[in-house]
Design an enzyme around this catalytic site. Structure first.
Site, PDB file in Angstrom:
ATOM      1  CG  ASN A  80      27.785  40.839  52.565  1.00  0.00           C
ATOM      2  OD1 ASN A  80      26.719  40.692  53.506  1.00  0.00           O
ATOM      3  ND2 ASN A  80      28.990  40.391  51.912  1.00  0.00           N
ATOM      4  NE  ARG A  81      22.417  40.637  53.410  1.00  0.00           N
ATOM      5  CZ  ARG A  81      22.261  40.210  52.017  1.00  0.00           C
ATOM      6  NH1 ARG A  81      24.209  39.855  51.800  1.00  0.00           N
ATOM      7  NH2 ARG A  81      21.936  40.522  51.126  1.00  0.00           N
ATOM      8  CG  HIS A 106      26.640  46.691  49.704  1.00  0.00           C
ATOM      9  ND1 HIS A 106      27.366  46.062  50.546  1.00  0.00           N
ATOM     10  CD2 HIS A 106      26.062  46.668  49.444  1.00  0.00           C
ATOM     11  CE1 HIS A 106      27.621  45.177  49.838  1.00  0.00           C
ATOM     12  NE2 HIS A 106      26.721  45.408  49.253  1.00  0.00           N
ATOM     13  CG  HIS A 176      28.803  45.222  45.208  1.00  0.00           C
ATOM     14  ND1 HIS A 176      28.810  44.896  44.600  1.00  0.00           N
ATOM     15  CD2 HIS A 176      28.055  45.629  46.428  1.00  0.00           C
ATOM     16  CE1 HIS A 176      27.142  43.979  44.370  1.00  0.00           C
ATOM     17  NE2 HIS A 176      27.426  44.528  45.730  1.00  0.00           N
ATOM     18  CE1 TYR A 178      25.394  44.098  40.690  1.00  0.00           C
ATOM     19  CE2 TYR A 178      26.838  45.560  41.397  1.00  0.00           C
ATOM     20  CZ  TYR A 178      25.684  44.686  41.640  1.00  0.00           C
ATOM     21  OH  TYR A 178      24.617  44.773  42.632  1.00  0.00           O
ATOM     22  CD  GLU A 310      29.790  41.898  46.077  1.00  0.00           C
ATOM     23  OE1 GLU A 310      30.172  42.692  47.306  1.00  0.00           O
ATOM     24  OE2 GLU A 310      29.053  41.362  45.974  1.00  0.00           O
TER      25      GLU A 310
END
Length: 345
Positions: A80-81, A106, A176, A178, A310
């Site tokens: 993440n950030r 990431h 991560h 999907y 996540e």
């Protein structure tokens, strides 16, 4: 449980990559690469017993090397950030690469998703290990991360993370993956139903970094405490959703220890995925842009055709004292477990 290994391809730097096939006695299976620790396939029966691949993936090494969506990967050193790519640890300031608008995302320019991992099969588990050097992507400390994948006879994927470092550093890893429970490449997921055991989300500023404030989900599009479709409020004009155009938010999961965090299900296929984790947060991400690389069998993965759940610590936690800490100390190794259990209804 049977695990087999086969060649998948070669990286552009000449490293051979393998794909590992974990199959139970019922024939359900997962496939995992030792490049980026990536989930490639999760094939489980739908309500009629038809094998269904519910995990987005790709067919070639070149596609994975050019992937910018961390498809199925373990991401880190910090998932993440991190706002502005900047943090202070033990009085020293660090500046990381800015690779997502004004923020660090990431793990940086070459995160764990883009690295070969050492792999070994032990009993019925696949164990992948990666060493991240001091200074890599700007992070302090030599770090060893091990991810152990298991696949059970009742179609449960287990992911165990273990990490240690030789000096104080940061760590926040996630997978991560999907998902599309109607089968990868089979259309949008807005009709999927979702439950999340969370009373709050972390508020985002305009750069998509947390402000430090927790927003109660009551009377917002983020209230999934009663299961409903993802699409129910997807196009709401609620500010935190509307300005980013999709769900890409961290949910504050209730409780502690290994517990049920979320349930995702499709009435069309009858497949249900239940997520258990010991992590404090979970990022709900509905991919709102088409994937730049083609998927399996050349499929185009269009916008809103997958959803990520996540499990994680909160984004930008190092810059918010009220968030659970992501500082990894040498005398306190990291250990965490997440489970994705597949069933039908």
């Amino acid at each position: 449980m049977k695990i087999t290994k086969s060649d998948f391809g070669t990286t552009n730097t000449g490293e051979n990559i393998n794909i590992y096939h974990l199959e139970n006695e019922a024939g359900a299976y997962v496939e995992i690469l030792n490049f980026g620790c990536r989930l490639v396939k999760i094939v489980v029966p739908d309500r009629n017993g038809n094998p269904t691949d519910v995990c987005l993936g790709m067919d070639t090494m070149s596609a994975y090397e050019n992937d910018d969506a961390s498809l199925g990967a373990v991401v880190g050193r910090v998932a993440n950030r991190i706002k502005d790519g900047h943090f202070t640890l033990n009085g020293k300031e660090y500046q990381l690469a800015v690779n997502c608008g004004t923020n660090h995302l990431h793990g940086g320019l070459i995160g764990y998703a883009s690295k070969p991992w050492d792999a070994k099969i032990k009993d019925d588990k696949l164990i992948l290990t990666m060493i991240s050097a001091d200074g890599e992507e700007g992070y302090p400390g030599n770090l060893t991360l091990t991810v152990t994948y298991g696949w059970s006879e009742d179609n449960e994927l287990s992911i165990v993370y273990e990490a240690s470092a030789d000096q104080d550093t940061l760590l926040n890893v996630t997978n991560h993956g999907y998902f599309n429970l109607n089968g990868e490449g089979s259309g949008d997921i807005l009709s999927h139903e979702l439950y999340i055991d969370a009373d709050a989300v972390t508020e985002l500023d305009d750069s998509q970094a947390p402000t430090g404030k927790l927003i109660p989900v009551d009377n917002t599009p983020f209230d999934f405490r009663v299961m409903h479709t993802i699409g129910k409020s997807y196009y709401s004009d609620y500010d935190q959703l509307h300005k980013f155009g999709t769900y890409d938010h961290n949910f504050v999961i209730n409780g502690t220890g290994l517990r049920e965090a979320a349930v995702l299900q499709s009435k069309e296929s009858g497949i249900r995925m239940t997520c258990f984790t010991d992590q404090p947060g979970m990022q709900l991400y509905v991919a709102s842009q088409p994937m730049k690389q083609p998927g399996k069998n050349g499929k185009i993965y269009d916008s809103r055709t997958s959803v990520c759940l996540e499990t994680q610590h909160f984004p930008d936690a190092i810059n918010h004292d009220n968030f659970p800490s992501i500082v990894l100390h040498p005398d306190a190794p990291f250990h965490s477990k997440t489970l994705y259990h597949f069933s039908t209804f």
